[in-house]
Scaffold this motif. Structure first.
Motif, PDB file in Angstrom:
ATOM      1  N   GLU A   1       0.844  -1.187   0.000  1.00 50.38           N
ATOM      2  CA  GLU A   1       0.000   0.000   0.000  1.00 50.38           C
ATOM      3  C   GLU A   1       0.883   1.240   0.000  1.00 50.38           C
ATOM      4  OE1 GLU A   1      -3.663  -0.495   2.744  1.00 50.38           O
ATOM      5  OE2 GLU A   1      -2.088  -1.710   3.640  1.00 50.38           O
TER       6      GLU A   1
ATOM      7  N   GLN B   1     -10.191   0.459  -3.155  1.00 53.93           N
ATOM      8  CA  GLN B   1      -9.606   0.696  -4.472  1.00 53.93           C
ATOM      9  C   GLN B   1     -10.598   1.374  -5.400  1.00 53.93           C
ATOM     10  OE1 GLN B   1      -7.729  -2.785  -6.188  1.00 53.93           O
ATOM     11  NE2 GLN B   1      -7.022  -3.481  -4.193  1.00 53.93           N
ATOM     12  N   ARG B   2     -11.834   0.915  -5.384  1.00 53.56           N
ATOM     13  CA  ARG B   2     -12.846   1.489  -6.274  1.00 53.56           C
ATOM     14  C   ARG B   2     -13.126   2.947  -5.910  1.00 53.56           C
ATOM     15  NH1 ARG B   2     -16.233  -0.573  -9.991  1.00 53.56           N
ATOM     16  NH2 ARG B   2     -15.616  -2.711  -9.510  1.00 53.56           N
TER      17      ARG B   2
ATOM     18  N   LEU C   1     -10.365   5.076  -7.433  1.00 52.43           N
ATOM     19  CA  LEU C   1     -10.400   5.090  -8.886  1.00 52.43           C
ATOM     20  C   LEU C   1     -11.558   5.921  -9.434  1.00 52.43           C
ATOM     21  CD1 LEU C   1      -9.619   1.332  -9.641  1.00 52.43           C
ATOM     22  CD2 LEU C   1      -8.133   3.285 -10.124  1.00 52.43           C
TER      23      LEU C   1
ATOM     24  N   ARG D   1     -10.965   9.334  -1.027  1.00 53.93           N
ATOM     25  CA  ARG D   1     -10.172   8.109  -0.979  1.00 53.93           C
ATOM     26  C   ARG D   1     -10.698   7.270   0.169  1.00 53.93           C
ATOM     27  NH1 ARG D   1      -4.754   9.852   0.876  1.00 53.93           N
ATOM     28  NH2 ARG D   1      -4.373   7.613   0.854  1.00 53.93           N
TER      29      ARG D   1
ATOM     30  N   THR E   1      -9.117   4.115   2.953  1.00 55.12           N
ATOM     31  CA  THR E   1      -8.100   3.166   3.395  1.00 55.12           C
ATOM     32  C   THR E   1      -8.755   2.137   4.303  1.00 55.12           C
ATOM     33  OG1 THR E   1      -6.274   4.745   3.267  1.00 55.12           O
ATOM     34  CG2 THR E   1      -5.977   2.858   4.723  1.00 55.12           C
TER      35      THR E   1
END
Length: 379
Positions: free
Chosen positions: A115, A160-161, A164, A170, A172
């Motif tokens: 990561e 992750q999605r 993206l 974001r 985590t």
């Protein structure tokens, strides 16, 4: 002339696309010399030039120009993490950052580099509650990072999605059992806690409320799943129920206290009228997937985990409990942009199809909400 306080990425992007300085400068409408000065950080482009660069290079302006991080950023870490740091940590500890309840918090990341880190610990005298760090990303970007603690492996894909799909958010994923996730949420160290429990709606709300006294919250279901006994393929030891786990010499992959799997094991043994003492061959596991890996490797005869973990390792599975995995979101965090983005994803048909494609996950209940105040005012 000294370099300006920002980090230009124009040259990297240009070379990736195979453009020369002359070609890019011509398309943007500036001289090659001006472009060279911008790439070297000696000249600040006008807004119009920056926008043209982003359009020609096919990216956002923020991807081309990043402000140097401010000095003196200090963050709070979970106490267990602080206690595990060396007195002179230097730059060896990699952190994920988040802005929670008006302050910076950090969580140590694995040393394998799987990561990307937001910051490095730059020093610690063993006493300070806040640790100085060296940011590796624009703090404005780290401020949009949603910290979610929980044990569902699907949270990794959801994180992750989120990154993206949304430029303004974001996520985590911080692996933690249900009780630990709620502790982190109560201490202001994460934004969202993931929990799973074989209780009805009201009992779950009341259980969560005991960890968040005086606070209102909403439970949003990530998915339903089954949890049960994992054994090696073909079930060579003939393990059919919890009573079989109490056989002499049976080696189990055990979860830590506070994990839903530990509670399920205790309930299942009690329901079967069986008692089990710790065995010399028992091994400790840190999550569902680790339980499955230990059983598959022969280090344990059985363990309690979710059906998806059994499928991933080709193991036999005996269900014990139908459960929901819920995300606990404090009411005051519901309107925050990163939280809104997470809820947008849970309402997305493509995300639900992806969850349904995971063995053992039930996406029919994904996105369902239960409010602590409406449901019996348990908070």
């Amino acid at each position: 002339m000294d370099s300006l306080p920002f980090d230009p990425r124009v040259r990297d992007r240009r070379e990736t696309l195979g453009l020369s300085q002359v070609e890019l400068a011509g398309q943007v409408g500036i001289s090659r010399q001006a472009l060279g000065a911008i790439e070297a950080g000696r000249q600040v482009p006008s807004t119009l030039v920056a926008l043209r660069l982003g359009r020609v290079l096919g990216c956002r302006v923020e991807d081309l120009f990043r402000l140097d991080p401010p000095a003196g950023l200090r963050v709070r870490l979970p106490e267990v993490s602080v206690g595990s740091l060396p007195a002179r940590a230097g730059g060896s500890v990699r952190l994920a950052l988040g802005w929670v309840d008006g302050r910076w918090v950090g969580h140590p990341l694995g040393s394998d580099g799987a990561e990307a880190a937001d910051a490095l610990v730059t020093g610690w005298d063993g006493r300070a509650a806040l640790l100085p760090v060296e940011p590796l990303v624009d703090p404005g970007r780290a401020e949009t990072n949603l910290l979610v603690a929980g044990c569902a492996p699907a949270l990794g894909g959801l994180a992750q999605r989120t990154g993206l799909r949304f430029p303004d958010a974001r996520m985590t994923w911080l692996p933690a059992n249900s009780a630990r996730a709620l502790e982190l949420l109560a201490d202001g160290l994460v934004h969202v806690a993931g929990v799973h429990h074989a209780r009805d709606s009201q009992e779950t709300l009341e259980w969560v409320a005991t960890h968040l006294p005086g606070r209102s919250f909403t439970l949003v279901t990530l998915a339903g799943w089954r949890q049960g006994i994992l054994t090696r393929a073909g079930n060579p030891l003939g393990i059919e129920g919890a009573e079989d786990l109490a056989r002499p010499g049976m080696r189990l992959a055990l979860r830590e206290p506070g994990a839903g799997a530990s509670e399920l094991l205790s309930r299942a043994l009690a329901a079967a009228g069986a008692r089990r003492a710790a065995a010399p061959g028992d091994v400790q596991a840190g999550g569902h997937m680790e339980v499955a890996a230990l059983v598959a490797a022969g280090a344990a005869d059985a363990g309690i985990a979710i059906e998806n973990a059994a499928f991933a390792q080709g193991l036999a599975f005996r269900p014990l409990s139908e459960e929901r995995f819920d995300l606990v979101i404090p009411t005051e965090a519901l309107a925050a942009r990163p939280t809104e983005r997470l809820l947008d994803l849970l309402a997305d048909a493509a995300v639900r199809r992806e969850l349904a494609a995971l063995a053992g996950y039930d996406s029919e209940v994904t996105g369902e909400r239960r409010d602590s105040i409406d449901a019996g005012r348990s908070s």
